[in-house]
Design an enzyme around this catalytic site. Structure first.
Site, PDB file in Angstrom:
ATOM      1  N   GLU A   1       0.359 -12.495  -1.660  1.00 32.24           N
ATOM      2  CA  GLU A   1      -1.010 -12.635  -2.054  1.00 32.24           C
ATOM      3  C   GLU A   1      -1.011 -13.783  -2.879  1.00 32.24           C
ATOM      4  O   GLU A   1      -0.276 -13.770  -3.736  1.00 32.24           O
ATOM      5  CB  GLU A   1      -1.327 -11.384  -2.699  1.00 32.24           C
ATOM      6  CG  GLU A   1      -1.586  -9.961  -2.042  1.00 32.24           C
ATOM      7  CD  GLU A   1      -2.247  -8.906  -2.863  1.00 32.24           C
ATOM      8  OE1 GLU A   1      -2.737  -9.021  -3.752  1.00 32.24           O
ATOM      9  OE2 GLU A   1      -2.016  -7.788  -2.370  1.00 32.24           O
TER      10      GLU A   1
ATOM     11  N   SER B   1       0.767  -1.155  -0.041  1.00 31.38           N
ATOM     12  CA  SER B   1      -0.052   0.088  -0.086  1.00 31.38           C
ATOM     13  C   SER B   1       0.962   1.350  -0.031  1.00 31.38           C
ATOM     14  O   SER B   1       0.379   2.427  -0.366  1.00 31.38           O
ATOM     15  CB  SER B   1      -0.978   0.085   1.202  1.00 31.38           C
ATOM     16  OG  SER B   1      -0.217  -0.172   2.463  1.00 31.38           O
TER      17      SER B   1
ATOM     18  N   LYS C   1       5.286 -11.292   3.101  1.00 33.44           N
ATOM     19  CA  LYS C   1       3.921 -11.470   2.882  1.00 33.44           C
ATOM     20  C   LYS C   1       3.588 -11.858   1.239  1.00 33.44           C
ATOM     21  O   LYS C   1       4.261 -10.752   0.667  1.00 33.44           O
ATOM     22  CB  LYS C   1       3.004 -10.445   3.371  1.00 33.44           C
ATOM     23  CG  LYS C   1       1.369 -10.830   3.195  1.00 33.44           C
ATOM     24  CD  LYS C   1       0.668  -9.858   3.866  1.00 33.44           C
ATOM     25  CE  LYS C   1       0.347  -8.569   3.051  1.00 33.44           C
ATOM     26  NZ  LYS C   1      -0.344  -8.696   1.689  1.00 33.44           N
TER      27      LYS C   1
ATOM     28  N   GLU D   1      -8.756 -10.498   3.909  1.00 33.44           N
ATOM     29  CA  GLU D   1      -9.114  -9.234   3.570  1.00 33.44           C
ATOM     30  C   GLU D   1     -10.411  -9.169   2.815  1.00 33.44           C
ATOM     31  O   GLU D   1     -10.641  -9.821   1.824  1.00 33.44           O
ATOM     32  CB  GLU D   1      -8.232  -8.667   2.715  1.00 33.44           C
ATOM     33  CG  GLU D   1      -8.394  -7.166   2.172  1.00 33.44           C
ATOM     34  CD  GLU D   1      -7.364  -6.108   1.589  1.00 33.44           C
ATOM     35  OE1 GLU D   1      -7.689  -5.018   1.426  1.00 33.44           O
ATOM     36  OE2 GLU D   1      -6.182  -6.717   1.560  1.00 33.44           O
TER      37      GLU D   1
END
Length: 267
Positions: free
Chosen positions: A118, A48, A116, A185
């Protein structure tokens, strides 16, 4: 008393003890230091930062070098914190060996504690490979910002029974592969609760209700640094943009009116 350094085993123990885990994004040394001092247990150098710190429209343009640069700054600001580096788009999807090499840079160069990733079932073999290599992995399912092009934008995941089952299957596969935690999420709270109770690894929710084992939020949302979009899952704890705007405005006014610097500010 000296603060105990947290490890991947600490978070599994926290889940077992029903102690909530707090994670927040951090992008620089001062922010990391403040968050750590406040008691935040995991600092996520989230992709982000592409939008919050670098001005990109979404997360996709973020480069590996940019991410590593900020991760290293976060580590310097919070030397004892548990820091997770969020691997950017195309830094782990192309080739297994390249992915391991890139993930290793977060550990070796930025001195992160984990990375991390995704993705769904397609990255399970990579998670297993990274863990075997000695790199702790936090998985991320549900709404995945790096997949907005194929998903057709940002949308809640797991709304149908089939989608909910797929998410559960993926999280269980990540657990078997050795992931130490998983981010859920923007999925329905009931689905997040079901997943959280089905696995021994901690679930960290963002827009996934209160029954996950922990929560993560983007620091800019918590601090009120945006004056436009505020996600439904976020709570604004202060309006820092307003405070900063006033401070800069007062500074401009004082300089224009020759009220600053004064003799007190001069040598």
């Amino acid at each position: 008393m000296e603060k105990r350094k947290l490890t991947v085993a600490s978070f599994r123990k926290m889940k077992a003890n029903q102690e909530k885990i707090v994670m927040v994004t951090a992008y620089d040394a001062p922010g990391a230091a403040i968050a750590a001092a406040a008691g935040v247990e995991i600092l996520l150098v989230g992709d982000s930062l592409a939008m919050t710190a670098l001005g990109y429209e979404n997360t996709l343009p973020l480069t590996l070098e940019e991410s590593l640069h900020h991760a290293a700054a976060v580590r310097r600001g919070a030397p004892e914190a548990f820091v997770v580096g969020d691997m950017p788009f195309l830094s782990y999807q192309l080739d297994m060996n390249e992915a391991v090499r890139n993930a290793g840079r977060y550990i070796k160069e930025a001195r992160c504690d984990a990375v991390k990733l995704e993705g769904g079932s397609e990255i399970v073999p990579l998670v297993e490979k990274l863990v075997r290599t000695g790199i702790p992995v936090m998985a991320h399912v549900g709404l995945m910002p790096q997949h907005i092009q194929t998903a057709g934008g940002y949308r809640v995941a797991g709304k149908t029974q089939d989608e909910a089952q797929r998410l559960l299957d993926e999280v269980q596969a990540f657990e078997q592969a050795g992931a130490f935690a998983v981010v859920l999420e923007c999925i329905p709270a009931r689905v997040a609760e079901r997943i959280s109770s089905a696995v021994a690894i901690p679930t960290i929710g963002i827009g996934a209700g209160s029954c996950t084992d922990g929560q993560v939020q983007v620091c800019n949302d918590l601090l009120g640094l945006f004056d436009r979009f505020v996600p439904k899952h976020a709570k604004r704890y202060c309006n820092l943009r307003e405070v900063m705007l006033k401070a800069f405005s007062d500074y401009v006014k004082d300089v224009k009116e020759q009220k600053f610097p004064t003799e007190e500010n001069s040598f």
